[in-house]
Design an enzyme around this catalytic site. Structure first.
Site, PDB file in Angstrom:
ATOM      1  N   ASP A  67     -21.297  81.427-122.092  1.00 54.49           N
ATOM      2  CA  ASP A  67     -20.549  81.668-120.585  1.00 54.49           C
ATOM      3  C   ASP A  67     -19.638  82.408-120.300  1.00 54.49           C
ATOM      4  O   ASP A  67     -18.652  82.916-120.707  1.00 54.49           O
ATOM      5  CB  ASP A  67     -21.453  81.412-119.689  1.00 54.49           C
ATOM      6  CG  ASP A  67     -23.412  81.476-120.193  1.00 54.49           C
ATOM      7  OD1 ASP A  67     -23.672  82.292-121.075  1.00 54.49           O
ATOM      8  OD2 ASP A  67     -23.392  80.757-119.570  1.00 54.49           O
ATOM      9  N   HIS A  70     -27.832  79.952-117.049  1.00 55.17           N
ATOM     10  CA  HIS A  70     -27.586  81.089-118.153  1.00 55.17           C
ATOM     11  C   HIS A  70     -28.815  82.190-118.668  1.00 55.17           C
ATOM     12  O   HIS A  70     -28.890  82.625-119.658  1.00 55.17           O
ATOM     13  CB  HIS A  70     -28.158  79.512-119.057  1.00 55.17           C
ATOM     14  CG  HIS A  70     -26.847  79.813-120.845  1.00 55.17           C
ATOM     15  ND1 HIS A  70     -26.217  80.642-120.699  1.00 55.17           N
ATOM     16  CD2 HIS A  70     -28.037  79.817-121.876  1.00 55.17           C
ATOM     17  CE1 HIS A  70     -25.698  80.693-122.292  1.00 55.17           C
ATOM     18  NE2 HIS A  70     -27.062  80.668-122.437  1.00 55.17           N
TER      19      HIS A  70
END
Length: 158
Positions: A117, A144
């Site tokens: 990410d 996530h």
């Protein structure tokens, strides 16, 4: 995994018994690998393949993570556990429940690793500003999953 190229003063050893070991011994590889560990990194599982849903991925990787975390609970209950296995936002709660069941859960010692990410956010900012991604450092918080990932763009220098 081959870790021999890591440039530190660490060593890597195998812990599974040889199929030709004599005298025969039980498969104590997990116990041998985890006993006394201070940090356990779990990248185990399969990557998401084309056409594979997050549910498919979860069904495959959850049991792997569960088995490894059960070993952590038994053989290194005070270790910091870093879970990389996807989907991270589902495998970390599985690990937490396993640790709770064994009475060794410490929320300060269980983490999900979502560097992907951060890499995506860095690339997004660099592309939008004409910068080199290696020079960008975006802090990303949250889960996530698409709706819970929160890049803190206001904290980016420049």
């Amino acid at each position: 995994a081959d870790l021999s190229h890591i440039p530190t003063k660490s060593s890597t050893t195998g812990s599974l018994p040889s199929p030709v070991a004599w005298p025969p011994k039980h498969n104590g590889g997990l116990e041998e690998a985890l006993t006394g560990a201070d940090v356990v990194v779990i990248p185990a599982g399969v990557p998401r393949k084309p056409g594979m849903t997050r549910d498919d991925l979860f069904n495959t990787n959850a049991s792997i993570v569960q088995t490894l975390v059960e070993g952590c609970a038994k053989f290194c209950p005070d270790a910091i556990i870093a879970i990389i296995s996807n989907p991270v936002n589902s495998t970390v709660p599985i690990a937490a429940e396993v640790l709770k069941k064994h009475g060794v859960y410490n929320p300060k010692k269980l983490v999900g690793v979502t560097t992907l990410d951060v890499c995506r956010a860095n690339t997004f900012v660099a592309n939008s500003q004409g910068w080199d991604p290696k020079d960008v450092d975006v802090t990303v918080i949250g889960g996530h999953a698409g709706i819970t990932i929160l890049p803190l763009f206001s904290r980016v220098d420049g």
